[in-house]
Design a protein around this motif. Sequence first.
Motif: not given
Length: 440
Positions: A195-209
């Motif tokens: 995320h550009y504002y918070t720097g949080q990285r999203f867990q793409l594998e779980a979200i994609t599943r």
Amino acid sequence: MTSSQHEATAEYARALDEADELGSFRGHFWIPQQNGEPVAYFCGNSLGLLPRTAEAAVREELRVWAEYAVDGHFAPPCPWFSYHRLLTPYLAELAGALPEEVVAMNSLTVNLHLLFATFYRPVGRRRKILLEYYPFPSDLYVAQTQLRWRGLEPSQCVVFAEPTSGEFLVQTEDICSRIVEIGEELALVFLSGVHYYTGQRFQLEAITRAAHAVGAYVIVDLAHAIGNVELKLHDWDVDAAAWCSYKYLNSGPGGVGGLFVHKRHGGKAELVRLGGWWGTPEEVRFRLLSEFQPAYGAEGWQLSNAPILAMAVHRAALELFHKAGFPALCRKRDRLHDYARWWIERVRTIVPQAPLRIVTPEDVSQRGCQLSLWVGANGKELYRYLRAAGIVVDWREPNVIRLAPVPLYNSFHDVYRFGCALLNAAQALWGGGHRGVERG
Ligand SMILES: Cc1ncc(COP(=O)(O)O)c(C=O)c1O
């Protein structure tokens, strides 16, 4: 609070730099000067520094143009006709993709629109698009205008994954439960890798599943992720993604973007897309086909012939990444990040009344190099103070200073300078018990 122990001295930071296996890469970049001294540059999340090799790379293509003109399209050793392929192995490595799943082309927002054209397929009640809370403006506008273009009403179709606790961060579980809640009405999950504002990285594998389980596609904006965090787009089964190259990839303002389309989709000629001649197979590219026919893989989403001068810069920049090696970059990223965090916590301890809070998660699986510092009051003054001290960070409305210690060119001494400047600024702005002024 970071658990690591560090020291607030220039000698300590210098010693870390001397032991740094990637220390020599800093010399490959032009570092801007302020008052005759190199700045401590922490804006690689916005515009990466210029690699020194870029100029020769551009000159070489200018030479080819001068000497060969139109024949440059097929002149060895790097014919322009297939120049983008020189970048493919590097991009595949950074994206965690197969070579046929990636291509360098266009700019980020353009590529997102192209991906929407293919992967946003509203049918019946399945028309909703899930975005993360507080998305980057361009991402929201892409979703909204794609809806309007299809005669759909954005306010009825765009939904957000909001933080359920706290102000900023959205937990993976919350995103996944939102996906389940929307269920068969969900057509697309469209979110960023970091995320550009918070720097949080999203867990793409779980979200994609979770998205696939309800029959939705996933498109990811990797602007702040590529070259910053480890990606495995192929294994995570992400449907499609796009990125820009001017941030962590150091490929110049407005540089060439990139696109990923999973192999599962890349071979499907019948997938609806917006076509152009450069997206057709090489053998037929100069022919007038009775109808557009896509090339296999991500290349089948290309529209136009490539901007070679920008591609040359991109290539030079990616070569440096490849030489440094991504695992080593990630190791240094985490140590720089940790040192910067430690400084912020130190300042908070010395000046407890300073309204400062780190928004970015500490856990390495939930962040890259960026640190977002929430400033409750006098935020712009703090920003100006840092800039005057030669510390190049950026200010994001409404109240965040972003700091990106980039492993390719930032040093531990840069972080030390940031820490000293932050402490001095905190004492000047909010007072405090500690009187000695730190030197950066
Ligand atoms: C997260 C994100 N998405 C999209 C964009 C837009 O990029 P472009 O102007 O290359 O289309 C940016 C630009 O900074 C960005 O940070």
